[in-house]
Design a protein around this motif. Sequence first.
Motif, PDB file in Angstrom:
ATOM      1  N   TYR A 144       0.787  -1.224   0.000  1.00  0.00           N
ATOM      2  CA  TYR A 144       0.000   0.000   0.000  1.00  0.00           C
ATOM      3  C   TYR A 144       0.828   1.288   0.000  1.00  0.00           C
ATOM      4  CZ  TYR A 144      -4.100  -2.939   0.627  1.00  0.00           C
ATOM      5  OH  TYR A 144      -5.081  -3.877   0.443  1.00  0.00           O
ATOM      6  N   GLN A 145       2.118   1.213   0.328  1.00  0.00           N
ATOM      7  CA  GLN A 145       2.946   2.427   0.251  1.00  0.00           C
ATOM      8  C   GLN A 145       3.446   2.604  -1.183  1.00  0.00           C
ATOM      9  OE1 GLN A 145       3.422   4.606   2.861  1.00  0.00           O
ATOM     10  NE2 GLN A 145       1.964   3.324   3.961  1.00  0.00           N
ATOM     11  N   SER A 146       3.805   3.830  -1.535  1.00  0.00           N
ATOM     12  CA  SER A 146       4.267   4.084  -2.899  1.00  0.00           C
ATOM     13  C   SER A 146       5.603   3.378  -3.129  1.00  0.00           C
ATOM     14  CB  SER A 146       4.426   5.585  -3.126  1.00  0.00           C
ATOM     15  OG  SER A 146       5.574   6.034  -2.441  1.00  0.00           O
ATOM     16  N   PRO A 147       5.885   2.968  -4.384  1.00  0.00           N
ATOM     17  CA  PRO A 147       7.158   2.296  -4.660  1.00  0.00           C
ATOM     18  C   PRO A 147       8.388   3.087  -4.199  1.00  0.00           C
ATOM     19  CG  PRO A 147       5.652   1.936  -6.471  1.00  0.00           C
ATOM     20  CD  PRO A 147       4.967   2.901  -5.543  1.00  0.00           C
ATOM     21  N   PRO A 148       8.442   4.426  -4.377  1.00  0.00           N
ATOM     22  CA  PRO A 148       9.631   5.133  -3.862  1.00  0.00           C
ATOM     23  C   PRO A 148       9.763   5.042  -2.338  1.00  0.00           C
ATOM     24  CG  PRO A 148       8.446   6.500  -5.451  1.00  0.00           C
ATOM     25  CD  PRO A 148       7.572   5.315  -5.170  1.00  0.00           C
ATOM     26  N   THR A 149       8.639   5.010  -1.628  1.00  0.00           N
ATOM     27  CA  THR A 149       8.682   4.881  -0.161  1.00  0.00           C
ATOM     28  C   THR A 149       9.226   3.510   0.230  1.00  0.00           C
ATOM     29  OG1 THR A 149       6.833   6.396   0.093  1.00  0.00           O
ATOM     30  CG2 THR A 149       7.265   4.932   1.942  1.00  0.00           C
ATOM     31  N   ASP A 163      15.370  -0.143 -12.536  1.00  0.00           N
ATOM     32  CA  ASP A 163      15.306   1.311 -12.397  1.00  0.00           C
ATOM     33  C   ASP A 163      13.880   1.840 -12.531  1.00  0.00           C
ATOM     34  OD1 ASP A 163      18.001   1.819 -11.917  1.00  0.00           O
ATOM     35  OD2 ASP A 163      18.478   1.561 -14.053  1.00  0.00           O
ATOM     36  N   ALA A 164      12.917   0.935 -12.762  1.00  0.00           N
ATOM     37  CA  ALA A 164      11.526   1.376 -12.913  1.00  0.00           C
ATOM     38  C   ALA A 164      11.035   2.074 -11.645  1.00  0.00           C
ATOM     39  CB  ALA A 164      10.629   0.182 -13.223  1.00  0.00           C
ATOM     40  N   THR A 165      11.613   1.715 -10.503  1.00  0.00           N
ATOM     41  CA  THR A 165      11.268   2.373  -9.242  1.00  0.00           C
ATOM     42  C   THR A 165      12.352   3.388  -8.924  1.00  0.00           C
ATOM     43  OG1 THR A 165      10.211   0.387  -8.406  1.00  0.00           O
ATOM     44  CG2 THR A 165      10.892   2.004  -6.769  1.00  0.00           C
ATOM     45  N   PRO A 166      11.978   4.646  -8.623  1.00  0.00           N
ATOM     46  CA  PRO A 166      13.012   5.618  -8.238  1.00  0.00           C
ATOM     47  C   PRO A 166      13.594   5.300  -6.857  1.00  0.00           C
ATOM     48  CG  PRO A 166      10.817   6.653  -8.391  1.00  0.00           C
ATOM     49  CD  PRO A 166      10.619   5.192  -8.628  1.00  0.00           C
ATOM     50  N   TRP A 167      14.880   4.968  -6.829  1.00  0.00           N
ATOM     51  CA  TRP A 167      15.573   4.709  -5.563  1.00  0.00           C
ATOM     52  C   TRP A 167      16.202   6.010  -5.066  1.00  0.00           C
ATOM     53  CZ3 TRP A 167      16.390   0.039  -2.795  1.00  0.00           C
ATOM     54  CH2 TRP A 167      15.673  -1.045  -3.308  1.00  0.00           C
ATOM     55  N   PRO A 168      16.444   6.141  -3.767  1.00  0.00           N
ATOM     56  CA  PRO A 168      17.142   7.337  -3.261  1.00  0.00           C
ATOM     57  C   PRO A 168      18.497   7.462  -3.965  1.00  0.00           C
ATOM     58  CG  PRO A 168      16.375   5.952  -1.440  1.00  0.00           C
ATOM     59  CD  PRO A 168      16.154   5.169  -2.701  1.00  0.00           C
ATOM     60  N   SER A 169      18.984   8.674  -4.136  1.00  0.00           N
ATOM     61  CA  SER A 169      20.241   8.844  -4.868  1.00  0.00           C
ATOM     62  C   SER A 169      21.357   8.102  -4.132  1.00  0.00           C
ATOM     63  CB  SER A 169      20.582  10.320  -5.030  1.00  0.00           C
ATOM     64  OG  SER A 169      20.855  10.875  -3.779  1.00  0.00           O
ATOM     65  N   GLY A 170      22.200   7.439  -4.911  1.00  0.00           N
ATOM     66  CA  GLY A 170      23.284   6.651  -4.326  1.00  0.00           C
ATOM     67  C   GLY A 170      22.894   5.220  -4.005  1.00  0.00           C
TER      68      GLY A 170
END
Length: 287
Positions: A211-216, A257-264
Amino acid sequence: MIIDAHVHAGEYYRHFTARFADQMMATTGLPPEALSAPEDKLLAEMDAAGVDHAFLLAFDVRRVEGFSVPNTFVADLCARHPERFTGFASVDAGRPGAAEELRHAVTELGLRGLKTAPCYLRMSPADPRWFEVYETAQELGVPVLVHTGYTPAKNADARYFSPLLLEPVAKEFPELRLILAHLGTPWTTPCIDLLSRHPQLYADLSIFGTYQSPPTVAAALAHARVRGVLDRLLWGTDFPFATMSAAVARMARLTTDATPWPSGSAPLTPDEHRALMGGTAARLTQK
Ligand SMILES: [Zn+2]
């Protein structure tokens, strides 16, 4: 091997009350009747999602909610499908004989873990009444999956939502493997930090991962990687509060990379993904 580490047994008309189903399902967008996991529905859901095995949970909230999904019901499903299910008993430390009930469930019924619902039972998971239960689980070598985090159940006590309540338990029972459900949502960062302090602690991603967004979700996994606890997280759904297929697909996208990961932070490696999806869960229930 994909293992869903958090699956609820139980059938709507047979076990749960309508009042409880109404409250719990309201936040999922599913009808109250969807809070039902009869044998055929469970197996069909697992097959459709490619889930090989599930930790199947009993749920004892008789004292507060007036119903339970009994240990015997879960044991029966596990006995019929030992290759598909590992059963977790449930006991209420607010009732007499809880530790003996756990011992019976493990030694006589063949269950292999314990599920507890402290906030639903209006008790802290660190309440001393649980200690004989924890002592017994530690002696029997079975993991304890503890509900942590938010629940919409109106009878629950929100003072006992926090995963940090488990710190004294982890200190008192250093050999007891505890699984903190739902990554302690919304206290996911403190939950991961707590895992880093105690090597016998684990957490599951049920509800949070769906239920949380993919970036979360990616940010939480990146933090777990930094803390060195990624190999102690278990994928799970909380079915029937969430469906399995979409949750499996979501986890697969975290390897790209389809999900935005935190930088680094890089996406999950194949090894990390395999551990999350079942490798860690398999390790946890081996005797
Ligand atoms: Zn659950």
